[in-house]
Design a protein around this motif. Structure first.
Motif, PDB file in Angstrom:
ATOM      1  N   GLY A  59       0.829  -1.202   0.000  1.00  0.00           N
ATOM      2  CA  GLY A  59       0.000   0.000   0.000  1.00  0.00           C
ATOM      3  C   GLY A  59       0.863   1.251   0.000  1.00  0.00           C
ATOM      4  N   VAL A  60       0.528   2.202  -0.856  1.00  0.00           N
ATOM      5  CA  VAL A  60       1.275   3.459  -0.935  1.00  0.00           C
ATOM      6  C   VAL A  60       0.308   4.636  -0.901  1.00  0.00           C
ATOM      7  CG1 VAL A  60       2.790   4.890  -2.353  1.00  0.00           C
ATOM      8  CG2 VAL A  60       3.157   2.441  -2.249  1.00  0.00           C
ATOM      9  N   GLY A  61       0.535   5.570  -0.003  1.00  0.00           N
ATOM     10  CA  GLY A  61      -0.243   6.809   0.061  1.00  0.00           C
ATOM     11  C   GLY A  61       0.681   8.009  -0.067  1.00  0.00           C
ATOM     12  N   GLN A  62       0.465   8.834  -1.061  1.00  0.00           N
ATOM     13  CA  GLN A  62       1.349   9.979  -1.293  1.00  0.00           C
ATOM     14  C   GLN A  62       0.534  11.272  -1.367  1.00  0.00           C
ATOM     15  OE1 GLN A  62       3.093   8.437  -4.952  1.00  0.00           O
ATOM     16  NE2 GLN A  62       5.000   7.927  -3.898  1.00  0.00           N
ATOM     17  N   LYS A  63       0.980  12.278  -0.626  1.00  0.00           N
ATOM     18  CA  LYS A  63       0.352  13.594  -0.660  1.00  0.00           C
ATOM     19  C   LYS A  63       1.423  14.646  -0.901  1.00  0.00           C
ATOM     20  CE  LYS A  63      -3.393  12.318   2.484  1.00  0.00           C
ATOM     21  NZ  LYS A  63      -4.104  12.645   3.755  1.00  0.00           N
ATOM     22  N   GLY A  64       1.149  15.561  -1.824  1.00  0.00           N
ATOM     23  CA  GLY A  64       2.126  16.589  -2.180  1.00  0.00           C
ATOM     24  C   GLY A  64       2.621  16.365  -3.595  1.00  0.00           C
ATOM     25  N   ASP A  65       3.889  16.656  -3.847  1.00  0.00           N
ATOM     26  CA  ASP A  65       4.460  16.425  -5.165  1.00  0.00           C
ATOM     27  C   ASP A  65       5.912  15.963  -5.059  1.00  0.00           C
ATOM     28  OD1 ASP A  65       5.384  18.771  -4.184  1.00  0.00           O
ATOM     29  OD2 ASP A  65       4.937  19.997  -5.919  1.00  0.00           O
ATOM     30  N   TYR A  66       6.392  15.345  -6.148  1.00  0.00           N
ATOM     31  CA  TYR A  66       7.745  14.808  -6.252  1.00  0.00           C
ATOM     32  C   TYR A  66       8.022  13.670  -5.256  1.00  0.00           C
ATOM     33  CZ  TYR A  66       8.465  19.095  -8.940  1.00  0.00           C
ATOM     34  OH  TYR A  66       8.361  20.099  -9.851  1.00  0.00           O
ATOM     35  N   ASN A  67       6.975  13.015  -4.789  1.00  0.00           N
ATOM     36  CA  ASN A  67       7.162  11.860  -3.925  1.00  0.00           C
ATOM     37  C   ASN A  67       7.501  10.633  -4.760  1.00  0.00           C
ATOM     38  OD1 ASN A  67       6.478  13.079  -1.348  1.00  0.00           O
ATOM     39  ND2 ASN A  67       4.378  13.199  -2.126  1.00  0.00           N
ATOM     40  N   ASP A  68       8.234   9.713  -4.204  1.00  0.00           N
ATOM     41  CA  ASP A  68       8.624   8.499  -4.900  1.00  0.00           C
ATOM     42  C   ASP A  68       8.589   7.316  -3.948  1.00  0.00           C
ATOM     43  OD1 ASP A  68      10.618   6.403  -5.923  1.00  0.00           O
ATOM     44  OD2 ASP A  68      10.434   7.721  -7.641  1.00  0.00           O
ATOM     45  N   ALA A  69       7.921   6.251  -4.356  1.00  0.00           N
ATOM     46  CA  ALA A  69       7.857   5.041  -3.540  1.00  0.00           C
ATOM     47  C   ALA A  69       8.080   3.814  -4.412  1.00  0.00           C
ATOM     48  CB  ALA A  69       6.507   4.942  -2.828  1.00  0.00           C
ATOM     49  N   ASP A  70       9.110   3.036  -4.107  1.00  0.00           N
ATOM     50  CA  ASP A  70       9.393   1.791  -4.806  1.00  0.00           C
ATOM     51  C   ASP A  70       9.247   0.626  -3.833  1.00  0.00           C
ATOM     52  OD1 ASP A  70      10.017   3.011  -7.249  1.00  0.00           O
ATOM     53  OD2 ASP A  70      12.049   3.455  -6.571  1.00  0.00           O
ATOM     54  N   GLN A  71       8.419  -0.331  -4.198  1.00  0.00           N
ATOM     55  CA  GLN A  71       8.195  -1.482  -3.342  1.00  0.00           C
ATOM     56  C   GLN A  71       8.324  -2.774  -4.141  1.00  0.00           C
ATOM     57  OE1 GLN A  71       4.270  -0.264  -1.947  1.00  0.00           O
ATOM     58  NE2 GLN A  71       5.080   0.090   0.097  1.00  0.00           N
ATOM     59  N   GLU A  72       8.966  -3.758  -3.545  1.00  0.00           N
ATOM     60  CA  GLU A  72       9.128  -5.046  -4.215  1.00  0.00           C
ATOM     61  C   GLU A  72       9.011  -6.180  -3.209  1.00  0.00           C
ATOM     62  OE1 GLU A  72      12.510  -7.601  -6.636  1.00  0.00           O
ATOM     63  OE2 GLU A  72      12.597  -5.417  -6.628  1.00  0.00           O
ATOM     64  N   GLN A  73       8.277  -7.207  -3.585  1.00  0.00           N
ATOM     65  CA  GLN A  73       8.123  -8.383  -2.750  1.00  0.00           C
ATOM     66  C   GLN A  73       8.370  -9.631  -3.588  1.00  0.00           C
ATOM     67  OE1 GLN A  73       4.130  -7.750  -1.250  1.00  0.00           O
ATOM     68  NE2 GLN A  73       4.893  -7.195   0.757  1.00  0.00           N
ATOM     69  N   LYS A  74       9.099 -10.578  -3.043  1.00  0.00           N
ATOM     70  CA  LYS A  74       9.370 -11.820  -3.739  1.00  0.00           C
ATOM     71  C   LYS A  74       9.367 -12.981  -2.761  1.00  0.00           C
ATOM     72  CE  LYS A  74      12.677 -14.140  -6.783  1.00  0.00           C
ATOM     73  NZ  LYS A  74      13.986 -14.057  -7.490  1.00  0.00           N
ATOM     74  N   ASN A  75       8.711 -14.060  -3.160  1.00  0.00           N
ATOM     75  CA  ASN A  75       8.667 -15.254  -2.322  1.00  0.00           C
ATOM     76  C   ASN A  75       8.810 -16.505  -3.179  1.00  0.00           C
ATOM     77  OD1 ASN A  75       8.021 -16.743   0.215  1.00  0.00           O
ATOM     78  ND2 ASN A  75       6.266 -17.402  -0.991  1.00  0.00           N
ATOM     79  N   ASP A  76       9.819 -17.328  -2.845  1.00  0.00           N
ATOM     80  CA  ASP A  76      10.039 -18.597  -3.536  1.00  0.00           C
ATOM     81  C   ASP A  76       9.877 -19.745  -2.541  1.00  0.00           C
ATOM     82  OD1 ASP A  76      10.648 -17.379  -5.982  1.00  0.00           O
ATOM     83  OD2 ASP A  76      12.721 -17.052  -5.375  1.00  0.00           O
ATOM     84  N   GLN A  77       9.045 -20.698  -2.896  1.00  0.00           N
ATOM     85  CA  GLN A  77       8.816 -21.840  -2.023  1.00  0.00           C
ATOM     86  C   GLN A  77       8.931 -23.139  -2.816  1.00  0.00           C
ATOM     87  OE1 GLN A  77       4.933 -20.523  -0.556  1.00  0.00           O
ATOM     88  NE2 GLN A  77       5.773 -20.285   1.492  1.00  0.00           N
ATOM     89  N   ASP A  78       9.631 -24.104  -2.249  1.00  0.00           N
ATOM     90  CA  ASP A  78       9.795 -25.409  -2.870  1.00  0.00           C
ATOM     91  C   ASP A  78       9.592 -26.511  -1.837  1.00  0.00           C
ATOM     92  OD1 ASP A  78      12.186 -23.767  -4.665  1.00  0.00           O
ATOM     93  OD2 ASP A  78      10.687 -24.946  -5.726  1.00  0.00           O
ATOM     94  N   GLN A  79       8.916 -27.569  -2.243  1.00  0.00           N
ATOM     95  CA  GLN A  79       8.736 -28.730  -1.392  1.00  0.00           C
ATOM     96  C   GLN A  79       9.020 -30.000  -2.188  1.00  0.00           C
ATOM     97  OE1 GLN A  79       4.681 -28.219   0.018  1.00  0.00           O
ATOM     98  NE2 GLN A  79       5.379 -27.489   1.995  1.00  0.00           N
ATOM     99  N   TRP A  80       9.647 -30.984  -1.535  1.00  0.00           N
ATOM    100  CA  TRP A  80       9.941 -32.231  -2.197  1.00  0.00           C
ATOM    101  C   TRP A  80       9.871 -33.384  -1.202  1.00  0.00           C
ATOM    102  CZ3 TRP A  80      10.619 -34.644  -6.730  1.00  0.00           C
ATOM    103  CH2 TRP A  80      11.255 -35.875  -6.724  1.00  0.00           C
ATOM    104  N   ALA A  81       9.244 -34.466  -1.589  1.00  0.00           N
ATOM    105  CA  ALA A  81       9.157 -35.647  -0.722  1.00  0.00           C
ATOM    106  C   ALA A  81       9.334 -36.913  -1.549  1.00  0.00           C
ATOM    107  CB  ALA A  81       7.827 -35.689   0.019  1.00  0.00           C
ATOM    108  N   ASP A  82      10.291 -37.772  -1.141  1.00  0.00           N
ATOM    109  CA  ASP A  82      10.499 -39.093  -1.741  1.00  0.00           C
ATOM    110  C   ASP A  82      10.223 -40.160  -0.696  1.00  0.00           C
ATOM    111  OD1 ASP A  82      11.115 -38.469  -4.314  1.00  0.00           O
ATOM    112  OD2 ASP A  82      13.274 -38.376  -4.001  1.00  0.00           O
ATOM    113  N   GLN A  83       9.392 -41.101  -1.040  1.00  0.00           N
ATOM    114  CA  GLN A  83       9.086 -42.166  -0.091  1.00  0.00           C
ATOM    115  C   GLN A  83       9.169 -43.529  -0.783  1.00  0.00           C
ATOM    116  OE1 GLN A  83       5.189 -40.685   1.089  1.00  0.00           O
ATOM    117  NE2 GLN A  83       6.007 -39.905   3.013  1.00  0.00           N
TER     118      GLN A  83
END
Length: 210
Positions: A59-83
């Motif tokens: 979520g980004v809320g900006q009031k005024g001028d010349y504001n800058d917001a950079d947001q990044e999210q990353k999620n890597d999930q791995d599962q492995w099962a040998d039986q």
């Protein structure tokens, strides 16, 4: 009895929202989630339960001028099962919650936020009556509030989690659990303020049973 089972769980991307007031505001948001799980079972009466969950919010809320917001999210999930064998049981669960929020008032404010979480689980069982339970949980929160002018806030969070269980023989039992909570908060009032925050967490679990 011969059983081969493969379980696949595809990933999904979270929700991103941005709203700006006035003029010349800039908000860049990126969310990425990769999830994959697979189970190979040979023999009979094998059981494999796998669960993956990823929640992402920006979520980004900006009031005024010349504001800058950079947001990044990353999620890597791995599962492995040998039986191999009979009466084996493998339960794996992964959960990752990520939230970012930036509020800027004034002008020429800058907020950079980045979150990354890598989670990996692996279980290999040979014999019978083996039991392996693995659980990973990661919660990350970031928040930045800026009022005035020329404020700057850089926030970074990273979490690496790894689990591996290998069991050979019989009547073995392996329980593994990992949990990581990360929280960042930055409040700036006035001008020419600078806040840099960095968090890193690495967790590794390995179990060998003969």
């Amino acid at each position: 009895m011969f059983v081969v089972a493969t379980i696949a769980l595809s990933g999904f991307a979270g929700m991103a929202s941005a709203w700006s007031w006035d003029e010349k505001n800039d908000a860049d948001q990126d969310q990425k989630s990769e999830q994959s799980s697979w189970a190979d079972q040979w023999g009979a009466h094998n059981d494999a339960d796998q669960d993956q969950k990823n929640d992402q919010r920006q979520g980004v809320g900006q009031k005024g001028d010349y504001n800058d917001a950079d947001q990044e999210q990353k999620n890597d999930q791995d599962q492995w099962a040998d039986q191999w064998g009979a009466h084996n049981d493998a339960e794996q669960e992964q959960k990752n919650d990520q939230e970012q929020g930036a509020e800027q008032k004034g002008y020429k404010n800058d907020a950079d936020q980045e979150q990354k979480s890598d989670q990996y689980q692996e279980s290999e069982q040979k014999g019978y009556d083996n039991d392996a339970e693995q659980e990973q949980k990661n919660e990350q929160d970031q928040y930045s509030s800026q009022k005035g002018a020329y404020n700057d806030a850089d926030q970074d969070q990273k979490n690496d989690q790894y689990q591996r269980s290998e069991q050979k023989g019989y009547d073995n039992d392996a329980d593994q659990e990992q949990k990581n909570d990360q929280y960042q908060d930055s409040t700036q009032k006035g001008y020419d303020n600078d806040a840099d925050q960095d968090q890193s967490s690495s967790q590794t679990q390995v179990v060998y049973q003969g």
